[in-house]
Structures are given as structure tokens and as C-alpha cells.
Design a protein around this motif. Structure first.
Motif, mmCIF file in Angstrom:
data_model
loop_
_atom_site.group_PDB
_atom_site.id
_atom_site.type_symbol
_atom_site.label_atom_id
_atom_site.label_comp_id
_atom_site.label_asym_id
_atom_site.label_seq_id
_atom_site.Cartn_x
_atom_site.Cartn_y
_atom_site.Cartn_z
ATOM 1 N N THR A 38 0.770 -1.235 -0.029
ATOM 2 C CA THR A 38 0.013 -0.019 -0.144
ATOM 3 C C THR A 38 0.991 1.211 -0.080
ATOM 4 N N GLY A 45 -3.538 5.466 -5.449
ATOM 5 C CA GLY A 45 -4.567 5.447 -4.898
ATOM 6 C C GLY A 45 -4.819 6.348 -3.692
ATOM 7 N N GLU A 48 -8.241 8.387 -2.943
ATOM 8 C CA GLU A 48 -8.993 7.414 -2.459
ATOM 9 C C GLU A 48 -8.839 7.026 -0.947
ATOM 10 N N SER A 49 -7.789 6.690 -0.830
ATOM 11 C CA SER A 49 -7.427 5.768 0.483
ATOM 12 C C SER A 49 -7.369 6.943 1.438
ATOM 13 N N GLN A 52 -10.110 6.757 4.587
ATOM 14 C CA GLN A 52 -9.917 5.505 5.083
ATOM 15 C C GLN A 52 -8.664 5.400 6.139
ATOM 16 N N ARG A 53 -7.424 5.784 5.573
ATOM 17 C CA ARG A 53 -6.163 5.869 6.368
ATOM 18 C C ARG A 53 -6.688 6.728 7.721
ATOM 19 N N MET B 1 -5.589 -2.222 1.824
ATOM 20 C CA MET B 1 -6.488 -0.790 1.223
ATOM 21 C C MET B 1 -6.453 -0.707 -0.349
ATOM 22 N N SER B 2 -6.322 0.378 -0.634
ATOM 23 C CA SER B 2 -6.674 0.290 -2.244
ATOM 24 C C SER B 2 -5.619 0.856 -3.032
ATOM 25 N N ALA B 3 -4.573 0.191 -2.915
ATOM 26 C CA ALA B 3 -3.207 0.220 -4.055
ATOM 27 C C ALA B 3 -3.754 -0.685 -4.950
ATOM 28 N N MET B 4 -5.177 -0.917 -5.188
ATOM 29 C CA MET B 4 -5.473 -2.139 -6.184
ATOM 30 C C MET B 4 -4.960 -2.118 -7.437
ATOM 31 N N PRO B 5 -5.096 -0.831 -8.162
ATOM 32 C CA PRO B 5 -4.710 -1.071 -9.592
ATOM 33 C C PRO B 5 -3.506 -1.602 -10.038
ATOM 34 N N THR B 20 -15.082 3.561 -9.277
ATOM 35 C CA THR B 20 -13.617 4.100 -8.811
ATOM 36 C C THR B 20 -13.822 4.888 -7.470
ATOM 37 N N ILE B 21 -15.121 5.298 -7.205
ATOM 38 C CA ILE B 21 -14.926 6.393 -6.011
ATOM 39 C C ILE B 21 -15.169 5.660 -4.664
ATOM 40 N N THR B 23 -14.595 2.571 -2.015
ATOM 41 C CA THR B 23 -13.576 1.757 -1.594
ATOM 42 C C THR B 23 -13.775 0.552 -2.044
#
Lengths: 180, 486
Positions: A38, A45, A48-49, A52-53, B1-5, B20-21, B23
Motif C-alpha cells: 500500500t 490510490g 481515495e485511500s 480510510q487511512r 487498502m486501495s493500492a489495487m490498480p 472507482t469512487i 472503496t
């Protein structure tokens, strides 16, 4: 069965067995369990994150927040303009010590759970204020119609106002400032 | 978390559907598991073909049956995990399936041995192939796995049965004393007409539940009330109670059941869990000192354990002339020969002579059989696979959100790891040989079934740990903001 075939099969089996082990290890490496992945995902990201973070940060001990915030801020400082604030620090109130790195994202403040900084403060509204950069990279604070108001230094905000470096923003019992 | 791509996401269907918006939920990684599982079924099939070609020069006739059987077992396990434990760890099931499959191949290979058949005949037995039994036990194991995954909705339910599980574990541990011993160790409960079970394998899981529940409640007292002495935190005398009790219990097992393995396993598991619960290094020091002291005393007094220790110190004494009276079996020596003749790359499937280890070649000594036929390279790969299972268990413990789940996952993976160490160490001559079996590999119903249950609990905990947290209750928003009165 010829000796050669058996030897090939013997070594082939060992190779395939090790291949399995290596594939399994690869699966672990790319496992989203890990937090390292991450952090490496830089800007992509980030926006967006963010919410949350910061929520996650509101709960755990302060040291960790400062570490992660600080590390991110260091990296950021190389890129940012000279003199521009790099982090937002909560200096008073129940969240005192929390830092959030400024990375060009809008920071919302309030008691609502989806705020960037979730204020645990009886005198804060659920959507109290937001802090965002304008087109020049100047950071602006705007009151979102809160009950008790947002104060920059001693003056109650009525319009979106640029934030000088180090000026205290007071929301209920919480005081926030921008630092380099 | 969201380092998905940036991730090669396996759960494509999950991620593409969301915009994409919002989570993105963590991927379930079930497809990764399926791919690895297919690999883990093909690998034993390859080994099976290998054995057939080496022994008879043709593809073995039962290959389709065993391949399909293993595939079916793995497939059922996978489907159940997909349905009932969607976010479980993707590695545990394939790794266990691979070990189970490789175990089946080696057992089948030893069934083909003419030497073992002749030996059984000479001793007045009828030689029975073990592979069909082992396949049946694997099926039973998977059935228990499925049952646990489906019916154990939440592992925290187990916490309610802390003291009941203590009683059950004690009964299971003590019961074998009342049954006749086999091969020198009393670790069996014999049910006439049905066969015998090894209750220690099940007691290991149940004790882990008890330790986790107990330590969760007591860990503050154990961790905080202590005096500092020479850089170590010494616990108070009364807090030593539990560790002394477990130590005494494991010594009792050692003396009355003459089973060094279980004794080491239970005590080791308890010390590991105690350390994890309290973060006090002193427990490890105490544990090591106590186990060393206890083992030294019992090893020099109790005759059966003494024989084991002598056989460990002088493995080749059985070939001496005149032969010492305690040296009755050449198994350990043959196991060491097997490792030696395997060398780095092994003799190849079906081409070793590990059947010289006699009847235990497919159970307690199966690791030596692998050491001979797959060599150091294969044995290391197998140990790594065990290591990966333990690693996933510990990772699950780290990710678990509740202290009971953390302790239970730690305890189960520690027990698994210690068992592998005790067996492999015994076979290789590092520690005295014990009557335990390699989890999943070795022939033996209790072991396979109990370890599948253990795996199911780990899978359940990892599912709970990785499952995205439910949306937080909007309580603070609901409260009114207090107005500042000037």
C-alpha cells in the motif's frame, strides 16, 4: 524404461516441486495482507485511500501515526514547493499529536465517520470544516456551516480563508495547524 | 487498502463491478487458490506416473482413480471455502492438498514393495496395502474440514468452551494409559472391531482452544505482575501455577505413555502461547530450562525413554557385535542410510530402498523415504511447504482482530510446526525418535483427520480476519452537537 527418461523425470519432478513452492511464495508476496504494498502505491490510490487511512489513524497509538505521517511528509517535501506546508498537525484536543500529510487532497473535519479527521469533540459538528488547496497550491480553510464555528487565530470564519503557516485553527476544543 | 490498480488482482469480478469512487473491498483470492489447487493435484499425479514408470515401465493402472480422488477432495474443499469462508487465506488449502497427495503417492509406492510383503509374510501377517485406507482417511479428513468450515460460524464460539475443552483434552490424553501399548508407546485408544485412534492428535487442537481461552483472560496478570531480576522479568510464584501444571502434565504423559513427542508438543505449544500472550522472554527461558530438566530426569530413569535416548545417541549400535541388549531395531540406522543414499537430488520416485526401514517406512519414517527418493532438494521443498503453512498460520494470527483468534491461530500453527520439527528431527537423528507422524504426509488416520480439522479452524480464523469490517455504527453523528454558551 531407459535410464535417461527416469533421470529426466526425477529432476523434472524436483523442478516442478520447487516451482510450486516458488509460485506459493509469489502469492504471499502479492498478498494484500501486507501493508508495504500500500505504501509503495504512490499517488495512484492516494486520494481515495485518504479517508480510510485517517480513520484508521484516529484509533491506534500516536507514535505510529507520527511515524507514517512523517515518512510520507519527508517524501513529499522533496517534491513540494519551498515554504509550502507539508503536514497538518493536531496540537490540542483529544487527537493531539495526530499528523496528516498534505498531498493536495481535500481534508474534511468533523464528527462524521467519513471525515478525513474524525473529531471526537462534543463541540464539533458532524461536517464542521474542510481544508483544501486552491489552484496555486495555497491551503484554504472553509467552515461548512458548523454550530459553533471555526476560528482562525481569534476570528470566526465566514468565508473560505487562506491559512498562514503555523496559524491555529480552532474547532471546539481541537486546535489544528499547518506545518512545514 | 486501495493500492489495487497495481496489483494483479485475482478477484476480477469483485473489483470491476465497483466504481472507482467507492472503496474497493479486499479481493477474496479464491481464484488464486483454485489455480494453486490444480497445480497441487497435478503434481502428485506426475509423481504417481513417475513411480509407475520406474517400477513397472508403464503408467500405473490406478492413476486415474487416485488423481480423480485427490482432485475431488481438493475441489470439494475449495467449493466449500469459496461459499463459506470467502476471504480465507489462499495458500493453506493447496499446500495441505499437495502434502496429502504426495503422502498418498509415497504410501502407494511402498505398497508395491515386494520386500515389505515378504517381511509381513515372514512375520505371519497378511500384507495389506495402506494407500486405499489413506485415501479413505483423507476423504474423512476433508469431510471433517468441510463440517468445521460450514458449522463453525465464528471461531469465537470456541471461547465459550474453554474449560470444557480442558476436561476433554485431559480425558483424551489420559485415556491411552488404559489400553495396551503398540510399538512401545501407549498413545492409542483401541476400539474393538473399528480399529484404533490416536487421541493425542485431536487433543492438540482441543488444548490449543483451552490455552487460548485461558491465556486471553489471564495474560495481564501473567504479564504485568513480575519482578525484574538480572534483565529478566520473573513472574510471581503463584502465576507460575499454570506453566508448572502443564509441565507436570507433559511429564506424566512422558512417564506413563512413554511418548516423548506429545509431551514435547504440548509443553512447547503452551510456552509459545504464553510468550505470545505476555511478551515476556522469561517464559521461554523458563520453558526451555524446565523441559530440559524434565527430559533429562525422565530420560535417565524411565526405561522405555532411556532406550529411545540410547538409540538416538548410538543409532548404529544395532550392527555391533555383540549387539547391545537395548538395540532392537535398525529403523533409525536405516532411516539415516536412506537420507545418505538419497544425496542431493535423490534416487528418483520408486527407485530408492527405503522399504528397508520396514513397516514404519510409510508412517513415522515417511520423511526418510522422501529423503531417499527426492533427495535433499525434495526434502527441503517439503519442509518449506510445512514452513509456508506455519507462516500462513502466524500471519493469520497477526491479522486476526480478536485476542482469542490471535492466540488460537498462534497455538495451532505452533503445534503444527513443533510436530514437524519433532518428527523430522527424530527421523534425522537430531533428537530422540518419537511416536508422532508427519502431518498430512504419513499414513495414519487420526493424524490426517485431525490435521484437516486444524487447517479448517485456521481457514475460518483467516476468513474472519480478512473479511472487510462491517460499516461502523453512526453513533457519534447521531448525537447532538453541544452549543458553546458565551
Amino acid at each position: 524404461m531407459s535410464e535417461l527418461t527416469l533421470t529426466v523425470m526425477r529432476l523434472g519432478f524436483l523442478a516442478v516441486l520447487w516451482l510450486f513452492v516458488i509460485v506459493a511464495v509469489q502469492v504471499i508476496r502479492s498478498d494484500l495482507f501486507g501493508t508495504r504494498v500500500t505504501q509503495r502505491g504512490s499517488r495512484r490510490g492516494g486520494g481515495e485511500s485518504r479517508p480510510q487511512r485517517a480513520q484508521a489513524q484516529a484509533a491506534p497509538p500516536q507514535q505510529r501515526q507520527q511515524q507514517t505521517g512523517g515518512r510520507r511528509a519527508d517524501r513529499r517535501a522533496d517534491r513540494g514547493r519551498r515554504g509550502a506546508p507539508t503536514k497538518l498537525v493536531v496540537s490540542e484536543g483529544s487527537l493531539a499529536g495526530t499528523t496528516v500529510a498534505l498531498q493536495g487532497q481535500t481534508i474534511s473535519l468533523g464528527r462524521a465517520h467519513d471525515s478525513t479527521i474524525v473529531l471526537d469533540d462534543d463541540y464539533a459538528s458532524s461536517r464542521h470544516a474542510r481544508i483544501y488547496p486552491d489552484r496555486d497550491g495555497q491551503w484554504i480553510v472553509e467552515d461548512l456551516g458548523s454550530t459553533n464555528g471555526t476560528y482562525l487565530d481569534r476570528t470566526r470564519l465566514t468565508t473560505p480563508t487562506p491559512i498562514p503557516l503555523g496559524a491555529p485553527i480552532r474547532i471546539g476544543k481541537t486546535v489544528i495547524e499547518l506545518r512545514k | 487498502m486501495s493500492a489495487m490498480p497495481s496489483m494483479p488482482s485475482s478477484a476480477g469480478s469483485n473489483t470491476t463491478a465497483t466504481t472507482t469512487i467507492s472503496t474497493v473491498g479486499p479481493p477474496s483470492r479464491r481464484n488464486t487458490e483454485l489455480a494453486l489447487l490444480a497445480f497441487a493435484v497435478i503434481l502428485p499425479c506426475f509423481a504417481y506416473a513417475n513411480v509407475g514408470l520406474a517400477l513397472n515401465g508403464e503408467m500405473p493402472s490406478g492413476m486415474l482413480g487416485y488423481g480423480l480422488g485427490l482432485g475431488l477432495l481438493g475441489g470439494v474443499g475449495h467449493l466449500v471455502v469459496r461459499k463459506f469462508a470467502k476471504y480465507a487465506d489462499p495458500l493453506l488449502l493447496p499446500l495441505a492438498t499437495l502434502l496429502n497427495g504426495l503422502g498418498l503417492v509415497m504410501i502407494w509406492r511402498l505398497d508395491q514393495s515386494e520386500r515389505l510383503a515378504r517381511l509381513a509374510k515372514a512375520q505371519g501377517f497378511t500384507f495389506q496395502p495402506s494407500a486405499p485406507n489413506q485415501l479413505m482417511f483423507s476423504a474423512l479428513g476433508i469431510a471433517l474440514f468441510v463440517a468445521v468450515v460450514i458449522f463453525l460460524k465464528d471461531h469465537r464460539i470456541l471461547q465459550r468452551y474453554t474449560y470444557i475443552s480442558m476436561v476433554v483434552a485431559l480425558v483424551l490424553l489420559v485415556a491411552p494409559v488404559f489400553f495396551p501399548g503398540k510399538f512401545g508407546a501407549k498413545i492409542w485408544i483401541v476400539i474393538p472391531g473399528l480399529g484404533s485412534i490416536q487421541p493425542g492428535e485431536f487433543a492438540k487442537i482441543i488444548l490449543a482452544i483451552f490455552f487460548a481461552g485461558y491465556l486471553m483472560v489471564k495474560r495481564d496478570a501473567l504479564a504485568l505482575a513480575s519482578r525484574r531480576f538480572m534483565g529478566l522479568y520473573l513472574p510471581r510464584g503463584r502465576d507460575l501455577g499454570p506453566i508448572v501444571a502443564v509441565w507436570a502434565l507433559s511429564l506424566v504423559i512422558l512417564v506413563f505413555e512413554t511418548d516423548l513427542g506429545s509431551s514435547l508438543l504440548f509443553f512447547g505449544m503452551f510456552v509459545v502461547m504464553l510468550y505470545v500472550a505476555t511478551e515476556r522472554t522469561s517464559w521461554i527461558v523458563f520453558g526451555l530450562l524446565m523441559s530440559a530438566g524434565g527430559a533429562a530426569v525422565v530420560g535417565s530413569v524411565e526405561p522405555h525413554v532411556k532406550v529411545r535416548v540410547m538409540a538416538w545417541l548410538h543409532p548404529f549400535a544395532v550392527y555391533d557385535n555383540p549387539r547391545p541388549s537395548w538395540a532392537t531395531t535398525e529403523q533409525i540406522a536405516q532411516a539415516l542410510f536412506a537420507f545418505g543414499s538419497g544425496g542431493v537430488f535423490g534416487t528418483g520416485w520408486g527407485q530408492g530402498a527405503s522399504d528397508l526401514i520396514q513397516f514404519a517406512a510409510n508412517s513415522d519414517f515417511i520423511f526418510a523415504s522422501y529423503g531417499e527418493e527426492l533427495g535433499l532438494a525434495g526434502a527441503m521443498a517439503i519442509l518449506l511447504i510445512y514452513g509456508l503453512i506455519v507462516e500462513r498460520g502466524v500471519r493469520t494470527a497477526l491479522a486476526a482482530r480478536d485476542p482469542f483468534g490471535k492466540l488460537l491461530a498462534t497455538g495451532l500453527s505452533a503445534a503444527f510446526g513443533i510436530q514437524v520439527f519433532v518428527v523430522a528431527g527424530g527421523v534425522m537423528g537430531l533428537i530422540p525418535l518419537t511416536g508422532m507422524t508427519m502431518p498430512f504426509l504419513a499414513a495414519g488416520g487420526s493424524s490426517v483427520i485431525a490435521n484437516w480439522a486444524l487447517l479448517a479452524i485456521l481457514i475460518k480464523i483467516s476468513d474472519t480476519a480478512r473479511r472487510p469490517a462491517p460499516a461502523p455504527a453512526p453513533s457519534p453523528d447521531a448525537e447532538m452537537t453541544q452549543v458553546v454558551r458565551p
